[in-house]
Design a protein around this motif. Structure first.
Motif, PDB file in Angstrom:
ATOM      1  N   ARG A 195       0.802  -0.876   0.160  1.00  0.00           N
ATOM      2  CA  ARG A 195       0.393  -0.029  -0.276  1.00  0.00           C
ATOM      3  C   ARG A 195       0.925   1.356  -0.451  1.00  0.00           C
ATOM      4  NH1 ARG A 195      -0.908   2.756   5.076  1.00  0.00           N
ATOM      5  NH2 ARG A 195      -1.929   4.047   5.199  1.00  0.00           N
ATOM      6  N   LEU A 199       0.559   4.206  -2.817  1.00  0.00           N
ATOM      7  CA  LEU A 199       0.301   5.805  -2.584  1.00  0.00           C
ATOM      8  C   LEU A 199       2.063   6.350  -3.201  1.00  0.00           C
ATOM      9  CD1 LEU A 199      -1.402   5.215   0.751  1.00  0.00           C
ATOM     10  CD2 LEU A 199      -1.681   5.766  -1.759  1.00  0.00           C
ATOM     11  N   ARG A 231      -9.184   0.653  -0.573  1.00  0.00           N
ATOM     12  CA  ARG A 231      -8.370   1.286   0.025  1.00  0.00           C
ATOM     13  C   ARG A 231      -7.691   2.493  -0.476  1.00  0.00           C
ATOM     14  NH1 ARG A 231      -4.958  -0.274   5.709  1.00  0.00           N
ATOM     15  NH2 ARG A 231      -4.692   1.698   6.045  1.00  0.00           N
ATOM     16  N   GLU A 276      -7.302   6.062  -0.891  1.00  0.00           N
ATOM     17  CA  GLU A 276      -6.876   7.209   0.164  1.00  0.00           C
ATOM     18  C   GLU A 276      -5.645   7.536  -0.899  1.00  0.00           C
ATOM     19  OE1 GLU A 276      -6.076   4.216   3.675  1.00  0.00           O
ATOM     20  OE2 GLU A 276      -4.521   3.906   2.204  1.00  0.00           O
ATOM     21  N   SER A 301      -7.050  11.143  -1.530  1.00  0.00           N
ATOM     22  CA  SER A 301      -7.782  11.902  -0.846  1.00  0.00           C
ATOM     23  C   SER A 301      -6.263  12.895  -0.696  1.00  0.00           C
ATOM     24  CB  SER A 301      -7.520  11.650   0.454  1.00  0.00           C
ATOM     25  OG  SER A 301      -6.582  10.476   0.974  1.00  0.00           O
ATOM     26  N   LEU A 302      -5.266  12.664  -2.017  1.00  0.00           N
ATOM     27  CA  LEU A 302      -4.623  13.425  -1.974  1.00  0.00           C
ATOM     28  C   LEU A 302      -4.666  14.691  -2.301  1.00  0.00           C
ATOM     29  CD1 LEU A 302      -1.800  10.448  -2.984  1.00  0.00           C
ATOM     30  CD2 LEU A 302      -2.273  11.498  -1.141  1.00  0.00           C
TER      31      LEU A 302
END
Ligand code: SF4
Lengths: 290, 192
Positions: free
Chosen positions: A171, A175, A229, A233, A236-237
């Motif tokens: 993960r 990201l 997920r 996520e 949301s950056l």
């Protein structure tokens, strides 16, 4: 009238270069509905209008028509050499018709290979034999250079990322790759990911995940959960379309897994721009002959 | 939506702020790697860029009826011109740079000092961008630089862009990068 394999592959290029896949377009429509900033709205409106213009005019969705990459699934005893030759002839014809840009460079001399065809090398062809297949199916992916430059491969453990050899480490790598890409790969993007494999298999399997429809889930429940997920996520950056800020940074995350050596644990991320041009057809051949 | 039209005056440009959505109309000239190198080597700019717009773009063109048809066009990555752009802005009086991905500190400072903005065009939207180009008004260096690198003079109508760097030191790309880095760090602290 029976159309040759070359005809069918050339037609595949024409459709693929000018028609953004429906699921990608509807993901852009959803992103448009969620957008609030003027910059994000403007970019997404432009991408959607561009998709319509390209489809209606049968012109390229993007000026970078990418590396034409064919993934063939073939029945046993298929003549792969003929398929490859047909792909080369199709690329040459598509280039003459303006469906592909003159997009192939001799790496050492810098000279343009104007036809986009080089025997045995361009376009890129991958073959997989399927004992149960009755006919040849072929998926074409056209992925541009700006997004290819944003692909990354990590080797775990990675101390800097705090990434160990587990799904949380995976993960963190994904990201990180999404963050590094910012808008440079023409966000919003789609990530194809491979966990494991050797370095070469990692990049190939990661790229192949880009063929999956955006709506599907990994058959592995843990990977399916990770896909959802990381998508949430990454969005949301706040990187947004073209890196100008906004709610949609990624349209999808698709993860595959491959076996690995005890010593290696690679996480490979293939970044694809919004112009994720992919299309699959089953070839019609007379009496099974190519 | 803010409409801006050539000639781009200093007042108009200084009223734009990072994050504004704009539509550009009027005369726009292209110039990319060869063009910038040529200027840096002391070459004379063949077009008047005072209060003008410079587009980092290599179009796909076909000759048609004595003129040209623009088949596909889109921004190329601008950062490659960072070593040259501040000088070009100072020397030629450029008010609007259009490209992709943003530029560096020297260009940002030149934008502030001389009154210029950097606009992010929509990357890859080739069919749309081509449609916004209404007329080819001229072309320079076609023989020496080739069609992709040539300096094209276009009349455009309603070309979509977002102000990435403004004339007040505002840099949207830097802001997004910093904010997203902070968020990434926060995500890193979350449990597995
Ligand atoms: S990254 Fe994709 S959309 Fe952007 S220019 Fe390249 S191919 Fe086109």
């Amino acid at each position: 009238m029976n159309r040759t394999v070359t005809d069918q592959l050339a037609e595949l290029i024409r459709i693929n270069t000018s028609c953004l896949p429906e699921d990608v377009e509807s993901a852009l429509v959803s992103a448009r509905a969620a957008a609030t900033s003027p910059a994000e709205l403007q970019v997404l409106d432009a991408l959607l209008e561009n998709a319509h213009l390209a489809r209606d005019g049968a012109t390229p969705v993007c000026q970078d028509t990418g590396t034409p990459t064919f993934f063939f699934t073939v029945p046993p005893r298929t003549d792969e050499v003929s398929l490859r030759k047909a792909a080369e002839a199709a690329a040459e014809r598509a280039t003459a018709n303006g469906w592909l840009r003159r997009n192939t460079i001799d790496t050492l001399t810098g000279a343009s290979i104007d036809s986009n065809a080089l025997p045995g090398e361009m376009p890129v062809c991958h073959f997989r034999a399927d004992p149960d297949a009755k006919a040849v199916t072929v998926s074409l992916l056209q992925k541009g250079g700006g997004s290819e430059n944003m692909s990354r491969q990590f080797s775990l453990p990675d101390g800097e990322l705090g990434a160990g050899r587990d799904l949380d480490g995976v993960r963190r790598c994904i990201l990180r790759a999404a963050w590094e890409a910012q808008g440079y790969g023409c966000a919003p993007g789609i990530l194809g990911v491979c966990v494991g494999g050797d370095r070469a298999e990692g990049y190939l399997a990661a790229k192949e995940q880009l063929l999956r429809p955006l709506g599907d889930d990994s058959p592995d429940p843990a990977l399916a959960e990770l896909e959802r997920r990381v998508l949430r996520e990454a969005n949301s950056l706040g990187i947004g379309p073209m890196g100008l800020g906004g709610k949609t940074t990624l349209l999808g995350v698709k993860i595959a897994v491959r076996p690995r050596l005890p010593a290696s644990y690679f996480v490979t991320v293939a970044y694809c721009c919004w112009a994720c041009r992919r299309h699959t057809v089953t070839l019609k051949t007379e009496g099974g002959a190519l | 939506m803010i409409e801006v039209r050539y000639p781009f005056t200093e007042t108009v440009v200084r009223n734009l702020h990072a994050g504004d959505a704009v539509r550009v109309s009027g005369r726009v000239c292209t110039g990319r790697d060869r063009f910038h190198k040529f200027l840096a080597d002391g070459g004379e700019c063949p077009v008047d860029l005072r209060d003008g717009a410079l587009f980092h773009c290599g179009p796909v063109v076909v000759p048609e009826g004595g003129s040209w048809r623009i088949v596909a066009a889109g921004p190329t990555t601008s950062i490659r011109e960072e070593p040259y752009e501040a000088d070009a802005i100072a020397r030629l009086g450029i008010r609007v740079i259009i490209g992709k991905g943003g530029m560096g500190a020297n260009t940002l400072e030149a934008c502030r000092r001389f009154g210029c903005v950097y606009l992010q065009a929509v990357g890859g939207a080739a069919a749309l961008t081509a449609r916004r180009i209404r007329r080819v008004a001229g072309v320079h260096f076609l023989e020496t630089f080739g069609a992709t690198e040539a300096c094209w003079e276009w009349e455009v109508e309603g070309l979509e862009a977002v102000v990435g760097m403004d004339a007040h030191g505002g840099d949207l790309f830097a802001k997004v990068r910093e904010a997203s880095a902070a968020r990434l760090e926060a995500l890193g602290k979350e449990d597995a």
